[in-house]
Design an enzyme around this catalytic site. Structure first.
Site, mmCIF file in Angstrom:
data_model
loop_
_atom_site.group_PDB
_atom_site.id
_atom_site.type_symbol
_atom_site.label_atom_id
_atom_site.label_comp_id
_atom_site.label_asym_id
_atom_site.label_seq_id
_atom_site.Cartn_x
_atom_site.Cartn_y
_atom_site.Cartn_z
ATOM 1 N N HIS A 122 0.818 -1.218 0.000
ATOM 2 C CA HIS A 122 0.000 0.000 0.000
ATOM 3 C C HIS A 122 0.855 1.273 0.000
ATOM 4 O O HIS A 122 0.630 2.159 -0.849
ATOM 5 C CB HIS A 122 -0.954 -0.010 1.203
ATOM 6 N N HIS A 173 3.840 6.876 5.615
ATOM 7 C CA HIS A 173 2.673 7.592 6.142
ATOM 8 C C HIS A 173 1.862 6.793 7.157
ATOM 9 O O HIS A 173 1.147 7.385 7.975
ATOM 10 C CB HIS A 173 1.771 8.059 4.986
ATOM 11 N N GLU A 198 0.916 5.597 12.728
ATOM 12 C CA GLU A 198 -0.451 5.221 13.092
ATOM 13 C C GLU A 198 -0.612 3.730 13.348
ATOM 14 O O GLU A 198 -1.342 3.325 14.261
ATOM 15 C CB GLU A 198 -1.398 5.669 11.972
ATOM 16 N N ASP A 199 0.066 2.877 12.565
ATOM 17 C CA ASP A 199 -0.197 1.438 12.612
ATOM 18 C C ASP A 199 0.921 0.602 13.187
ATOM 19 O O ASP A 199 0.828 -0.629 13.214
ATOM 20 C CB ASP A 199 -0.514 0.933 11.185
ATOM 21 N N ASP A 219 -3.305 8.371 -0.752
ATOM 22 C CA ASP A 219 -3.666 7.274 0.146
ATOM 23 C C ASP A 219 -5.129 6.888 -0.042
ATOM 24 O O ASP A 219 -5.475 5.706 -0.155
ATOM 25 C CB ASP A 219 -3.406 7.725 1.592
ATOM 26 N N ASP A 235 -23.229 17.758 -23.434
ATOM 27 C CA ASP A 235 -21.783 17.597 -23.549
ATOM 28 C C ASP A 235 -21.328 16.162 -23.347
ATOM 29 O O ASP A 235 -20.237 15.907 -22.885
ATOM 30 C CB ASP A 235 -21.062 18.521 -22.578
#
Length: 781
Positions: A119, A143, A147-148, A210, A330
């Site tokens: 990921h 990133h 957090e994890d 993300d 359109d």
């Protein structure tokens, strides 16, 4: 309309679209919430599809794009991609970030079963497509580490640097704080991320990448989570991508969000569009050829391509504008890309000579760009066989900005400071900072941001010729706050094209607007009914909240002082230190906050006065909520009626100076003043704990509204006679309501402005002199 109804409406050409909320597939756990909009979307030449034959559509191929067999998630693929624009030493740093992230995520897997590190690499590859700088790509790979995994922000700063640590922290959710509800948690996380974005715009770019990869792989998630995340994507993240001009990510987010939230509608509409395009393949090719040939004759070098109309955009037009599928002008769209602005206008002349333009369907976003920096010329023409076609004309630089938005302005190209915010988003980011400052809590901030993310722009001018872009429906109040919050707070009226108008007037594109201010003016509560921008709404709410706090603190001091008077003391006899110390015992941050709580009815003034008078008492601090009390203050609090938002005069009895009055604490709002004969006071003893003895001050000022009922003979001129009498007695009529007519008589309810009970008596005496008046009663509902 349910999914089956929508499918039938798109498929059928000969019968009206299905209406209502019937949704035969709603028993399917994958069925989304119903959309109440009625859609009439019929494709000529299509055949009806019976509801019984409609089966759930297969999962869209794009949602499995990153997990199908043969797809690679190797760091080597990313490094190879980066060789096209980054130096080798920066690629080495990105690889070092990969090693750190891979070790931190060791043993973790995503719901799909793939290793978790896939990921972050996929997120970095999305940002690499935008040619982002190496620190942004390192943050993308890292990133989820904070957090994890057990890794702390400080560790990332130590191994890499503070800039990367701040980027990672900005994207990370708040995991240490406990929230009462999921909504509060999501709002707090969003607020944290947006604040980090105002410091470094790359935070939101990482978050968008993300979210895009998460939406690509959302097919493995439970239906409820798919719908929730898809709704959030369509409501927040796709609009943010649009606001930053990153068209490629916006379109992808909208397509994935649409397909997961309304899978049936996406499936049916996609099939319908494909059929229409296939049926007009020769026409599309001939238009492309004709435009290209005409430009070649004029020596204009251009790239002419057919433009795919976005499915979600078609769906929104059908839903919001009530258009049928066949009426969308359109669906057949073409794009012409040239080398310069001058050539854009030359191409415009040529295509208008080739095909006749549709009146009112021309937009010049080159002269007046959109708020996200988008520039292009849009024109709609009558093509072959009378089919309407849309053409977009732009330069190569404009096309780059249209696709990549703020990322196209990134400073790696000029060697500038990477953390610096490009000018394209600076105004919006400054607006976000003001919204966050003026919003009361994260949920309110999220509400304001959502409002600002869905603009249908209106372009107006300041007296100096500066363009201000506002959402459609914006008023002069919104314009005032867009200039400066002080101008909005003190605005009294507007000048539009040199003509005075009310400050709540709705603006139209092309107008020149000027705001007249007055130092003593303040925002009004009813402005919240008119304003549409988040900045205006947040400023008004913040001003009114602060004003209420000041008024509540003043009233709270008066209430406590009134209670102290009964025992021969006053607040002047008690030191500021003693008051501040007691305020801390009540969990208030200051004496003003404690007094404001009293003024708002959240604390009883009698208990506070008792503790201030006896500081050595062993009694526990009074509770923060109102509780009944067995005693009533003998001292009456004198009021002027101008105490502001914390003193309310209800419509049930409409007290005026001279009436015998009493007050009831309304927790959180202050004191509600009633006449003693008002039935809403209820049983005196039952409400004794919330009772406040009040009296009118010696010289109350201002106008007060009271209500009278007049029975008159049903004859011509009766109303005019009454209105004249009221005016002659020095009063104004605020409202008139006609009641029933019976037996030759009419009943009229008047709301009139008076200064006092004596003034009201003079008015009533004057009215009784009118021969047509049968009876007058002062109302107490």
């Amino acid at each position: 309309m349910g999914d089956t109804a929508f499918a039938a409406s798109v498929a059928e050409a000969a019968i009206p679209a299905l209406k209502g909320d019937a949704d035969p597939v709603s028993a399917d756990p994958d069925s989304p919430d119903r959309d109440p909009a009625s859609l009439d979307a019929r494709v000529p030449g299509a055949t009806a599809v019976p509801a019984s034959r409609l089966q759930p559509p297969p999962a869209p191929a794009h949602e499995r794009a990153d997990i199908k067999p043969g797809t690679r998630f190797l760091i080597s693929d990313l490094c190879k991609q980066l060789e096209g624009y980054l130096p080798r030493e920066q690629i080495s740093e990105i690889y070092r970030a990969y090693l750190f992230s891979a070790e931190a995520h060791e043993g973790q897997a995503r719901t799909s079963g793939e290793p978790y590190i896939y990921h972050p690499i996929a997120v970095a590859r999305i940002l690499a497509d935008l040619r982002m700088d190496h620190k942004c790509l390192m943050a993308a790979i890292l990133h989820d580490v904070v957090e994890d995994t057990p890794t702390a922000k400080e560790q990332i700063a130590e191994v890499f640097d503070d800039e990367i640590a701040e980027l990672v922290d900005g994207v990370s959710k708040l995991t240490q704080i406990k929230f009462k509800t999921d909504a509060e948690k999501e709002a707090a996380n969003f607020s944290k991320m947006m604040l980090a974005m105002t410091r470094d715009i790359r935070v939101i770019l990482v978050k968008l990448a993300d979210r895009l990869h998460n939406m690509r792989t959302m097919g493995v998630m439970p239906p409820e989570k798919r719908r929730r995340k898809s709704r959030e994507t369509l409501d927040i993240y796709a609009p943010i991508a649009n606001r930053l001009g990153i068209n490629s990510i916006r379109l992808a987010l909208e397509d994935f969000g649409f397909s997961h939230l309304w899978p049936w509608r996406h499936f049916v509409l996609n099939n319908a569009v494909c059929k229409v395009r296939c049926g007009h393949h020769e026409m599309i090719a001939s238009v492309e050829s004709a435009i290209r040939h005409r430009l070649e004759q004029q020596g204009i070098v251009a790239e002419v391509t057919g433009r795919e109309k976005h499915l979600y955009s078609i769906y929104c037009k059908m839903r919001d504008e009530g258009k049928s599928f066949r009426d969308l002008v359109d669906v057949f769209a073409f794009r012409v890309i040239v080398d310069s602005i001058d050539t854009c206008y030359r191409v415009l002349g040529q295509v208008h000579n080739l095909y006749k333009p549709v009146p009112g369907r021309f937009k010049d976003y080159i002269a007046i760009p959109k708020s996200n920096g988008y520039q292009s010329i849009h024109t709609v023409l009558f093509g072959p066989q009378g089919v309407k076609i849309e053409i977009q004309i732009r330069s190569t630089d404009m096309h780059r900005v249209a696709e990549s938005g703020i990322a196209s302005h990134w400073l790696y190209k000029t060697g500038g400071e990477h953390g610096k915010t490009p000018a394209l988003a600076s105004d919006w980011l400054q607006n976000l900072l003001e919204l966050q400052r003026d919003s009361g809590n994260p949920r309110e901030f999220l509400e304001h941001v959502k409002v600002d993310l869905f603009p249908d722009d209106v372009y107006v001018f300041t007296p100096n010729g500066e363009i201000k872009v506002l959402p459609r429906g914006a008023t002069a109040i919104d314009f005032a706050y867009a200039i400066h919050s002080d101008i909005g707070n003190t605005g009294v009226y507007a000048m539009i094209d040199r003509r005075p108008v009310p400050i709540n007037s709705i603006l139209r594109s092309g107008q020149t607007v000027e705001i007249s201010t007055m130092a003593s003016a303040t925002p009004k509560t009813h402005w919240l009914k008119f304003v549409v921008t988040g900045k205006a709404r947040a400023n008004i709410r913040n001003f009114l909240k602060n004003m209420q706090q000041r008024e509540a603190a003043r009233l709270g001091r008066d209430l406590v002082n009134n209670e102290l008077t009964n025992i021969g003391l006053s607040l002047d006899d008690i030191s500021a230190e003693q008051i501040a110390a007691y305020a801390l015992q009540t969990d208030a941050s200051s004496a003003d906050e404690m007094f404001a709580d009293i003024g708002l009815g959240n604390r009883m003034p009698m208990l506070v006065a008792r503790r201030l008078a006896s500081p050595d008492s062993t009694e526990q601090p009074e509770p923060s909520t109102v509780t009944p009390s067995s005693s009533v203050s003998r001292q009456q609090l004198a009021i002027l009626g101008t105490e502001g938002m914390v003193m309310t005069f209800p419509r049930c009895c409409r007290p005026i100076p001279g009436d015998q009055i009493a007050g009831l604490f309304n927790p959180g709002k202050g004191i509600v003043v009633h006449r003693l004969e008002c039935h809403n006071l209820g049983d005196f003893e039952a409400k004794r704990g919330r009772w406040v003895d009040l009296q009118w001050a010696e010289a109350p000022s201002g106008d007060f509204i009271t209500e009278i009922r007049i029975e008159v003979e049903d004859q011509r001129g009766a109303l005019a006679s009454i209105a004249t009498a009221i005016a002659e007695a020095g009063s104004d009529i605020a409202n008139i309501q006609s009641r029933d007519k019976a037996g030759g008589a009419s009943t009229l309810d008047f709301q009139i402005k008076v200064q006092s009970r004596r003034h009201l008596a003079r008015i009533l005496r004057r009215l009784r002199q009118i021969p047509l008046v049968l009876r007058i009663t002062r109302l107490c509902r």
